[in-house]
Scaffold this active site. Structure first.
Site, PDB file in Angstrom:
ATOM      1  N   ARG A   1     -12.052 -37.588 -70.776  1.00  0.00           N
ATOM      2  CA  ARG A   1     -12.844 -37.848 -69.580  1.00  0.00           C
ATOM      3  C   ARG A   1     -12.982 -39.357 -69.408  1.00  0.00           C
ATOM      4  NH1 ARG A   1     -18.246 -34.286 -70.069  1.00  0.00           N
ATOM      5  NH2 ARG A   1     -19.086 -36.202 -69.208  1.00  0.00           N
TER       6      ARG A   1
ATOM      7  N   ARG B   1     -15.363 -36.107 -81.071  1.00  0.00           N
ATOM      8  CA  ARG B   1     -14.834 -35.418 -79.880  1.00  0.00           C
ATOM      9  C   ARG B   1     -13.663 -36.208 -79.290  1.00  0.00           C
ATOM     10  NH1 ARG B   1     -18.938 -33.993 -75.141  1.00  0.00           N
ATOM     11  NH2 ARG B   1     -18.470 -36.078 -74.405  1.00  0.00           N
TER      12      ARG B   1
ATOM     13  N   ARG C   1     -31.889 -34.129 -63.757  1.00  0.00           N
ATOM     14  CA  ARG C   1     -31.772 -35.271 -64.663  1.00  0.00           C
ATOM     15  C   ARG C   1     -32.780 -36.358 -64.329  1.00  0.00           C
ATOM     16  NH1 ARG C   1     -26.058 -34.512 -66.211  1.00  0.00           N
ATOM     17  NH2 ARG C   1     -25.253 -36.161 -67.512  1.00  0.00           N
TER      18      ARG C   1
ATOM     19  N   ARG D   1     -24.965 -43.858 -71.169  1.00  0.00           N
ATOM     20  CA  ARG D   1     -25.460 -42.539 -70.772  1.00  0.00           C
ATOM     21  C   ARG D   1     -26.679 -42.135 -71.608  1.00  0.00           C
ATOM     22  NH1 ARG D   1     -20.509 -39.142 -71.638  1.00  0.00           N
ATOM     23  NH2 ARG D   1     -21.658 -37.401 -70.758  1.00  0.00           N
TER      24      ARG D   1
ATOM     25  N   LYS E   1     -24.874 -28.977 -75.230  1.00  0.00           N
ATOM     26  CA  LYS E   1     -25.287 -28.127 -74.094  1.00  0.00           C
ATOM     27  C   LYS E   1     -24.127 -27.252 -73.611  1.00  0.00           C
ATOM     28  CE  LYS E   1     -26.811 -31.469 -71.300  1.00  0.00           C
ATOM     29  NZ  LYS E   1     -26.624 -32.709 -72.068  1.00  0.00           N
TER      30      LYS E   1
HETATM   31  P1  AMP Z   1     -22.219 -34.538 -67.574  1.00  0.00           P
HETATM   32  O1  AMP Z   1     -20.917 -33.819 -67.606  1.00  0.00           O
HETATM   33  O2  AMP Z   1     -23.401 -33.629 -67.333  1.00  0.00           O
HETATM   34  O3  AMP Z   1     -22.428 -35.441 -68.754  1.00  0.00           O
HETATM   35  O4  AMP Z   1     -22.170 -35.492 -66.289  1.00  0.00           O
HETATM   36  C1  AMP Z   1     -21.205 -36.505 -66.154  1.00  0.00           C
HETATM   37  C2  AMP Z   1     -21.673 -37.533 -65.123  1.00  0.00           C
HETATM   38  O5  AMP Z   1     -21.850 -36.900 -63.852  1.00  0.00           O
HETATM   39  C3  AMP Z   1     -23.019 -38.187 -65.419  1.00  0.00           C
HETATM   40  O6  AMP Z   1     -22.896 -39.289 -66.304  1.00  0.00           O
HETATM   41  C4  AMP Z   1     -23.451 -38.616 -64.024  1.00  0.00           C
HETATM   42  O7  AMP Z   1     -22.749 -39.763 -63.575  1.00  0.00           O
HETATM   43  C5  AMP Z   1     -22.983 -37.445 -63.183  1.00  0.00           C
HETATM   44  N1  AMP Z   1     -24.013 -36.385 -63.088  1.00  0.00           N
HETATM   45  C6  AMP Z   1     -23.950 -35.125 -63.578  1.00  0.00           C
HETATM   46  N2  AMP Z   1     -25.073 -34.445 -63.308  1.00  0.00           N
HETATM   47  C7  AMP Z   1     -25.884 -35.301 -62.630  1.00  0.00           C
HETATM   48  C8  AMP Z   1     -27.195 -35.201 -62.094  1.00  0.00           C
HETATM   49  N3  AMP Z   1     -27.917 -34.073 -62.204  1.00  0.00           N
HETATM   50  N4  AMP Z   1     -27.698 -36.287 -61.459  1.00  0.00           N
HETATM   51  C9  AMP Z   1     -26.999 -37.419 -61.337  1.00  0.00           C
HETATM   52  N5  AMP Z   1     -25.761 -37.599 -61.839  1.00  0.00           N
HETATM   53  C10 AMP Z   1     -25.202 -36.544 -62.491  1.00  0.00           C
END
Ligand code: AMP
Length: 198
Positions: A139, A127, A88, A150, A13
């Site tokens: 991260r 990665r 999400r 996840r 993404k």
């Molecule tokens: P990402 O970078 O999109 O993979 O997000 C990293 C982490 O941020 C996720 O595993 C969640 O803990 C939190 N997070 C990001 N976006 C959301 C969302 N829309 N709703 C809830 N938690 C989120």
């Protein structure tokens, strides 16, 4: 043009978002990036979110809903935006529809990046290795155990958005296993006609 990117962690993404930002001149709104910035700045939201994010679970719908609502009111979102990592959950999808409806707006397209899970785990391992090789910091949620968590959260909480947007006639599936350039071309073929009508 308002576009949503849907797909499991590691589906590409972020990579495709960069392409869309450039081609359509709309900002990428990544809730993950916004939350990581809040964690780094140690804001009240960041302090609350850190442990949840590190464990691979989802931050509350209320917190992310507020972040997105504030962000899309900013001037650079006037011509649209790309949502990456939001919504999400079904609750978040409904929140988004409400926020947009109040502004007389609606989602134009939801692009689902389809990928197979075994390939995702391989991509994630690569990665991590590449990041380490570049000497960059990983991260906190970049490890195999949290990644598996996840993926499970995606299946349980986020995958139900596929039928939600299908019912709205907005879902467009893209084969995320193709090369980066081929995936970009598929996305362009979906978004160009939508953009042309704006
Ligand atoms: P990402 O970078 O999109 O993979 O997000 C990293 C982490 O941020 C996720 O595993 C969640 O803990 C939190 N997070 C990001 N976006 C959301 C969302 N829309 N709703 C809830 N938690 C989120």
């Amino acid at each position: 043009m308002i576009v949503i990117f849907l797909g499991p962690p590691g589906a590409g993404k972020g990579t495709q978002a960069a392409h869309i930002v450039e081609r359509y001149a709309i900002p990428q709104l990544s809730t993950g990036d916004m939350l990581r910035a809040a964690v780094k700045a140690q804001t009240p939201v960041g302090v609350k979110a850190k442990a949840v994010m590190d464990s691979g679970k989802l931050v509350s719908d209320e917190i992310v809903g507020n972040i997105v609502s504030d962000r899309i009111g900013e001037a650079d979102c006037a011509n649209g935006f790309l949502l990456d990592g939001f919504p999400r959950t079904l609750v978040q999808a409904e929140m988004l529809d409400d926020i947009l409806a109040r502004k007389g707006l609606s989602v134009d397209a939801v692009i689902e990046l389809k990928v197979d899970e075994a390939a995702l785990i391989d991509r994630m391992r690569n990665r991590i290795r590449e990041t380490k090789e570049r000497g960059e910091e990983l991260r906190a949620d970049d490890n195999e155990e949290t990644f598996a968590k996840r993926l499970g959260v995606y299946r349980d909480e986020t995958a139900p958005l596929v039928p939600y947007y299908e019912k709205q006639g907005k879902l467009r599936a893209v084969d995320g296993m193709k090369t980066v350039a081929a995936v970009s071309a598929e996305i362009d073929a979906i978004l160009d006609p939508i953009q042309a009508k704006k």
